[in-house]
Design a protein around this motif. Structure first.
Motif, PDB file in Angstrom:
ATOM      1  N   ARG A 159       0.803  -1.236   0.000  1.00  0.00           N
ATOM      2  CA  ARG A 159       0.000   0.000   0.000  1.00  0.00           C
ATOM      3  C   ARG A 159       0.828   1.274   0.000  1.00  0.00           C
ATOM      4  N   ALA A 160       2.138   1.151   0.108  1.00  0.00           N
ATOM      5  CA  ALA A 160       3.000   2.333   0.180  1.00  0.00           C
ATOM      6  C   ALA A 160       3.778   2.489  -1.129  1.00  0.00           C
ATOM      7  N   SER A 161       3.856   3.717  -1.628  1.00  0.00           N
ATOM      8  CA  SER A 161       4.555   4.002  -2.879  1.00  0.00           C
ATOM      9  C   SER A 161       5.520   5.161  -2.709  1.00  0.00           C
ATOM     10  N   ALA A 162       6.670   5.046  -3.353  1.00  0.00           N
ATOM     11  CA  ALA A 162       7.568   6.183  -3.553  1.00  0.00           C
ATOM     12  C   ALA A 162       7.346   6.602  -4.995  1.00  0.00           C
ATOM     13  N   MET A 163       6.986   7.857  -5.220  1.00  0.00           N
ATOM     14  CA  MET A 163       6.614   8.326  -6.551  1.00  0.00           C
ATOM     15  C   MET A 163       7.506   9.488  -6.973  1.00  0.00           C
ATOM     16  N   ALA A 164       7.588   9.701  -8.286  1.00  0.00           N
ATOM     17  CA  ALA A 164       8.440  10.781  -8.798  1.00  0.00           C
ATOM     18  C   ALA A 164       7.912  11.271 -10.139  1.00  0.00           C
ATOM     19  N   THR A 165       8.296  12.505 -10.462  1.00  0.00           N
ATOM     20  CA  THR A 165       8.039  13.064 -11.782  1.00  0.00           C
ATOM     21  C   THR A 165       9.244  13.878 -12.213  1.00  0.00           C
ATOM     22  N   PHE A 166       9.325  14.137 -13.506  1.00  0.00           N
ATOM     23  CA  PHE A 166      10.396  14.943 -14.079  1.00  0.00           C
ATOM     24  C   PHE A 166       9.770  16.207 -14.653  1.00  0.00           C
ATOM     25  N   ILE A 167      10.255  17.367 -14.189  1.00  0.00           N
ATOM     26  CA  ILE A 167       9.749  18.658 -14.658  1.00  0.00           C
ATOM     27  C   ILE A 167      10.832  19.263 -15.553  1.00  0.00           C
ATOM     28  N   PRO A 168      10.592  19.310 -16.858  1.00  0.00           N
ATOM     29  CA  PRO A 168      11.628  19.806 -17.763  1.00  0.00           C
ATOM     30  C   PRO A 168      11.770  21.321 -17.724  1.00  0.00           C
ATOM     31  N   ARG A 169      12.912  21.771 -18.176  1.00  0.00           N
ATOM     32  CA  ARG A 169      13.162  23.212 -18.313  1.00  0.00           C
ATOM     33  C   ARG A 169      12.211  23.780 -19.356  1.00  0.00           C
ATOM     34  N   ILE A 170      11.546  24.874 -18.994  1.00  0.00           N
ATOM     35  CA  ILE A 170      10.645  25.571 -19.914  1.00  0.00           C
ATOM     36  C   ILE A 170      11.124  27.014 -19.974  1.00  0.00           C
ATOM     37  N   PRO A 171      11.657  27.437 -21.114  1.00  0.00           N
ATOM     38  CA  PRO A 171      12.184  28.812 -21.210  1.00  0.00           C
ATOM     39  C   PRO A 171      11.147  29.848 -20.774  1.00  0.00           C
ATOM     40  N   GLY A 172      11.595  30.779 -19.933  1.00  0.00           N
ATOM     41  CA  GLY A 172      10.721  31.829 -19.429  1.00  0.00           C
ATOM     42  C   GLY A 172       9.954  31.442 -18.179  1.00  0.00           C
ATOM     43  N   ILE A 173       9.929  30.144 -17.848  1.00  0.00           N
ATOM     44  CA  ILE A 173       9.206  29.682 -16.664  1.00  0.00           C
ATOM     45  C   ILE A 173      10.183  29.218 -15.586  1.00  0.00           C
ATOM     46  N   ASN A 174      11.060  28.285 -15.945  1.00  0.00           N
ATOM     47  CA  ASN A 174      12.053  27.806 -14.977  1.00  0.00           C
ATOM     48  C   ASN A 174      13.418  27.716 -15.664  1.00  0.00           C
ATOM     49  N   LYS A 175      14.467  27.682 -14.871  1.00  0.00           N
ATOM     50  CA  LYS A 175      15.823  27.749 -15.423  1.00  0.00           C
ATOM     51  C   LYS A 175      16.462  26.390 -15.627  1.00  0.00           C
ATOM     52  N   GLY A 176      15.868  25.332 -15.088  1.00  0.00           N
ATOM     53  CA  GLY A 176      16.489  24.021 -15.214  1.00  0.00           C
ATOM     54  C   GLY A 176      15.502  22.895 -14.966  1.00  0.00           C
ATOM     55  N   ASP A 177      16.006  21.680 -15.099  1.00  0.00           N
ATOM     56  CA  ASP A 177      15.202  20.482 -14.886  1.00  0.00           C
ATOM     57  C   ASP A 177      15.107  20.168 -13.390  1.00  0.00           C
ATOM     58  N   VAL A 178      13.973  19.570 -13.006  1.00  0.00           N
ATOM     59  CA  VAL A 178      13.757  19.190 -11.613  1.00  0.00           C
ATOM     60  C   VAL A 178      13.158  17.791 -11.580  1.00  0.00           C
ATOM     61  N   ALA A 179      13.650  16.966 -10.666  1.00  0.00           N
ATOM     62  CA  ALA A 179      13.015  15.689 -10.346  1.00  0.00           C
ATOM     63  C   ALA A 179      12.348  15.884  -8.989  1.00  0.00           C
ATOM     64  N   PHE A 180      11.067  15.570  -8.904  1.00  0.00           N
ATOM     65  CA  PHE A 180      10.292  15.802  -7.687  1.00  0.00           C
ATOM     66  C   PHE A 180       9.819  14.459  -7.145  1.00  0.00           C
ATOM     67  N   PHE A 181       9.990  14.232  -5.826  1.00  0.00           N
ATOM     68  CA  PHE A 181       9.673  12.951  -5.199  1.00  0.00           C
ATOM     69  C   PHE A 181       8.655  13.129  -4.075  1.00  0.00           C
ATOM     70  N   TRP A 182       7.740  12.170  -3.944  1.00  0.00           N
ATOM     71  CA  TRP A 182       6.754  12.179  -2.871  1.00  0.00           C
ATOM     72  C   TRP A 182       6.352  10.747  -2.548  1.00  0.00           C
ATOM     73  N   GLY A 183       5.634  10.583  -1.445  1.00  0.00           N
ATOM     74  CA  GLY A 183       5.164   9.271  -1.034  1.00  0.00           C
ATOM     75  C   GLY A 183       3.652   9.239  -0.979  1.00  0.00           C
ATOM     76  N   ARG A 184       3.116   8.029  -1.145  1.00  0.00           N
ATOM     77  CA  ARG A 184       1.655   7.849  -1.094  1.00  0.00           C
ATOM     78  C   ARG A 184       1.357   6.579  -0.298  1.00  0.00           C
ATOM     79  N   TYR A 185       0.363   6.674   0.557  1.00  0.00           N
ATOM     80  CA  TYR A 185      -0.115   5.498   1.286  1.00  0.00           C
ATOM     81  C   TYR A 185      -1.587   5.300   0.949  1.00  0.00           C
ATOM     82  N   GLU A 186      -1.944   4.093   0.505  1.00  0.00           N
ATOM     83  CA  GLU A 186      -3.318   3.745   0.121  1.00  0.00           C
ATOM     84  C   GLU A 186      -4.022   3.129   1.320  1.00  0.00           C
ATOM     85  N   PHE A 187      -5.121   3.732   1.746  1.00  0.00           N
ATOM     86  CA  PHE A 187      -5.884   3.167   2.871  1.00  0.00           C
ATOM     87  C   PHE A 187      -6.804   2.070   2.415  1.00  0.00           C
TER      88      PHE A 187
END
Length: 187
Positions: A159-187
Protein backbone atom coordinates in the motif's frame (compact mmCIF):
# COMPACT_ATOMS: atom_id res chain seq x y z
CA UNK A 1 -4.91 40.59 -3.69
CA UNK A 2 -7.62 42.03 -5.92
CA UNK A 3 -5.94 40.74 -9.12
CA UNK A 4 -5.55 37.27 -7.58
CA UNK A 5 -9.25 37.18 -6.70
CA UNK A 6 -10.22 38.22 -10.23
CA UNK A 7 -7.96 35.51 -11.73
CA UNK A 8 -9.39 32.85 -9.42
CA UNK A 9 -12.95 33.92 -10.29
CA UNK A 10 -12.18 33.75 -14.03
CA UNK A 11 -10.80 30.21 -13.71
CA UNK A 12 -13.79 29.14 -11.63
CA UNK A 13 -16.23 30.56 -14.19
CA UNK A 14 -14.44 28.76 -17.02
CA UNK A 15 -14.55 25.40 -15.18
CA UNK A 16 -18.03 25.72 -13.62
CA UNK A 17 -20.04 24.29 -16.55
CA UNK A 18 -17.89 21.12 -16.59
CA UNK A 19 -18.02 20.73 -12.81
CA UNK A 20 -21.80 21.25 -12.70
CA UNK A 21 -22.39 18.68 -15.43
CA UNK A 22 -20.11 16.11 -13.77
CA UNK A 23 -21.48 16.73 -10.26
CA UNK A 24 -24.90 15.41 -11.22
CA UNK A 25 -23.32 12.22 -12.61
CA UNK A 26 -23.80 13.06 -16.29
CA UNK A 27 -20.83 12.38 -18.54
CA UNK A 28 -22.68 12.64 -21.85
CA UNK A 29 -20.41 14.91 -23.83
CA UNK A 30 -20.45 14.95 -27.64
CA UNK A 31 -16.82 13.77 -27.82
CA UNK A 32 -16.29 10.15 -26.71
CA UNK A 33 -12.86 10.89 -25.20
CA UNK A 34 -14.33 13.61 -22.99
CA UNK A 35 -17.16 11.34 -21.81
CA UNK A 36 -14.66 8.56 -21.06
CA UNK A 37 -12.41 10.94 -19.08
CA UNK A 38 -15.39 12.26 -17.13
CA UNK A 39 -16.54 8.71 -16.29
CA UNK A 40 -13.06 7.77 -15.00
CA UNK A 41 -12.91 10.84 -12.75
CA UNK A 42 -16.46 10.29 -11.46
CA UNK A 43 -15.72 6.60 -10.71
CA UNK A 44 -12.68 7.57 -8.60
CA UNK A 45 -14.60 10.30 -6.77
CA UNK A 46 -17.60 8.04 -6.11
CA UNK A 47 -16.05 4.58 -5.58
CA UNK A 48 -12.38 5.29 -4.84
CA UNK A 49 -10.35 4.55 -1.73
CA UNK A 50 -8.57 7.32 0.19
CA UNK A 51 -4.83 8.05 -0.04
CA UNK A 52 -2.40 10.10 2.05
CA UNK A 53 0.44 12.05 0.36
CA UNK A 54 3.69 13.24 1.90
CA UNK A 55 6.11 15.27 -0.19
CA UNK A 56 9.77 15.51 0.51
CA UNK A 57 12.42 16.24 -2.08
CA UNK A 58 13.00 18.34 -5.22
CA UNK A 59 16.27 17.63 -7.01
CA UNK A 60 17.40 20.65 -9.09
CA UNK A 61 19.31 18.77 -11.79
CA UNK A 62 20.89 21.34 -14.08
CA UNK A 63 20.55 24.81 -15.54
CA UNK A 64 20.48 26.67 -12.24
CA UNK A 65 23.11 29.30 -11.39
CA UNK A 66 23.39 28.13 -7.79
CA UNK A 67 21.28 25.00 -7.17
CA UNK A 68 22.54 24.90 -3.57
CA UNK A 69 20.63 28.11 -2.82
CA UNK A 70 17.31 26.50 -3.81
CA UNK A 71 15.09 24.61 -1.38
CA UNK A 72 15.40 20.86 -2.00
CA UNK A 73 13.28 19.92 1.04
CA UNK A 74 9.82 20.18 -0.47
CA UNK A 75 7.92 19.32 2.71
CA UNK A 76 4.16 19.09 2.43
CA UNK A 77 1.24 16.75 2.15
CA UNK A 78 -2.29 16.16 1.02
CA UNK A 79 -4.96 13.63 0.21
CA UNK A 80 -6.49 11.85 -2.72
CA UNK A 81 -8.52 8.88 -3.87
CA UNK A 82 -7.71 6.00 -6.20
CA UNK A 83 -9.70 3.33 -8.00
CA UNK A 84 -8.02 0.08 -9.05
CA UNK A 85 -9.18 -1.76 -12.17
CA UNK A 86 -9.23 -5.55 -12.66
CA UNK A 87 -5.62 -5.47 -14.00
CA UNK A 88 -4.29 -3.69 -10.90
CA UNK A 89 -3.85 -0.31 -12.65
CA UNK A 90 -5.13 2.87 -11.03
CA UNK A 91 -6.98 6.08 -11.73
CA UNK A 92 -6.05 8.69 -9.09
CA UNK A 93 -7.43 12.06 -7.97
CA UNK A 94 -5.12 14.05 -5.72
CA UNK A 95 -4.47 17.43 -4.12
CA UNK A 96 -1.49 18.44 -2.03
CA UNK A 97 0.67 21.42 -1.20
CA UNK A 98 4.40 21.68 -0.53
CA UNK A 99 7.25 24.14 -0.19
CA UNK A 100 8.63 25.03 -3.62
CA UNK A 101 12.24 25.85 -4.59
CA UNK A 102 11.95 29.26 -2.90
CA UNK A 103 10.16 28.00 0.24
CA UNK A 104 6.77 29.31 -0.91
CA UNK A 105 3.65 27.17 -0.73
CA UNK A 106 2.80 25.47 -4.03
CA UNK A 107 -0.55 23.67 -4.38
CA UNK A 108 -1.08 20.98 -7.01
CA UNK A 109 -4.04 18.80 -7.89
CA UNK A 110 -5.44 16.72 -10.69
CA UNK A 111 -5.92 13.29 -12.21
CA UNK A 112 -3.32 10.57 -12.68
CA UNK A 113 -3.28 7.22 -14.45
CA UNK A 114 -0.76 4.54 -13.45
CA UNK A 115 -0.08 1.15 -14.98
CA UNK A 116 1.66 -1.37 -12.71
CA UNK A 117 3.70 -4.52 -13.18
CA UNK A 118 2.48 -7.71 -11.55
CA UNK A 119 3.56 -7.78 -7.88
CA UNK A 120 6.67 -9.81 -7.02
CA UNK A 121 8.53 -10.52 -3.77
CA UNK A 122 5.40 -10.36 -1.65
CA UNK A 123 3.94 -7.16 -3.10
CA UNK A 124 6.63 -5.10 -4.87
CA UNK A 125 5.61 -3.55 -8.21
CA UNK A 126 6.73 -0.78 -10.54
CA UNK A 127 4.36 1.80 -11.96
CA UNK A 128 4.41 4.33 -14.74
CA UNK A 129 1.97 6.78 -16.20
CA UNK A 130 1.04 10.44 -16.29
CA UNK A 131 -0.82 13.10 -14.43
CA UNK A 132 -2.67 16.16 -15.63
CA UNK A 133 -3.91 18.96 -13.46
CA UNK A 134 -3.20 22.42 -12.14
CA UNK A 135 -0.58 24.02 -9.98
CA UNK A 136 0.12 27.59 -8.89
CA UNK A 137 3.34 29.34 -7.89
CA UNK A 138 4.06 32.71 -6.35
CA UNK A 139 6.88 33.39 -8.84
CA UNK A 140 4.93 32.38 -11.96
CA UNK A 141 1.95 34.68 -12.65
CA UNK A 142 1.47 35.22 -8.88
CA UNK A 143 -0.56 32.06 -8.15
CA UNK A 144 -2.60 32.02 -11.34
CA UNK A 145 -3.59 28.36 -11.84
CA UNK A 146 -1.30 26.79 -14.43
CA UNK A 147 -2.23 23.60 -16.32
CA UNK A 148 0.35 20.84 -16.44
CA UNK A 149 0.82 17.32 -17.73
CA UNK A 150 3.83 15.30 -16.58
CA UNK A 151 5.04 11.69 -16.50
CA UNK A 152 5.08 9.81 -13.19
CA UNK A 153 6.83 6.70 -12.01
CA UNK A 154 6.57 4.74 -8.80
CA UNK A 155 7.86 1.85 -6.77
CA UNK A 156 5.04 0.33 -4.71
CA UNK A 157 5.22 -2.17 -1.89
CA UNK A 158 1.71 -3.29 -1.01
CA UNK A 159 0.00 0.00 0.00
CA UNK A 160 3.00 2.33 0.18
CA UNK A 161 4.55 4.00 -2.88
CA UNK A 162 7.57 6.18 -3.55
CA UNK A 163 6.61 8.33 -6.55
CA UNK A 164 8.44 10.78 -8.80
CA UNK A 165 8.04 13.06 -11.78
CA UNK A 166 10.40 14.94 -14.08
CA UNK A 167 9.75 18.66 -14.66
CA UNK A 168 11.63 19.81 -17.76
CA UNK A 169 13.16 23.21 -18.31
CA UNK A 170 10.65 25.57 -19.91
CA UNK A 171 12.18 28.81 -21.21
CA UNK A 172 10.72 31.83 -19.43
CA UNK A 173 9.21 29.68 -16.66
CA UNK A 174 12.05 27.81 -14.98
CA UNK A 175 15.82 27.75 -15.42
CA UNK A 176 16.49 24.02 -15.21
CA UNK A 177 15.20 20.48 -14.89
CA UNK A 178 13.76 19.19 -11.61
CA UNK A 179 13.02 15.69 -10.35
CA UNK A 180 10.29 15.80 -7.69
CA UNK A 181 9.67 12.95 -5.20
CA UNK A 182 6.75 12.18 -2.87
CA UNK A 183 5.16 9.27 -1.03
CA UNK A 184 1.66 7.85 -1.09
CA UNK A 185 -0.12 5.50 1.29
CA UNK A 186 -3.32 3.75 0.12
CA UNK A 187 -5.88 3.17 2.87
Amino acid sequence: MKKTLVKALAVWMACAPFAARASDGRCDYKQDWLSSACERVMRVARDGTWDLYLTGYGWHIDGYDDPGSLNANSWGGGAGKHWTDMNGNQDILFAFAFLDSHKNIQPIGGYARQWYTKPVLGGLSLGGGYFAGFTARSDVAHYLPLPLALPIGSVRYRRASAMATFIPRIPGINKGDVAFFWGRYEF
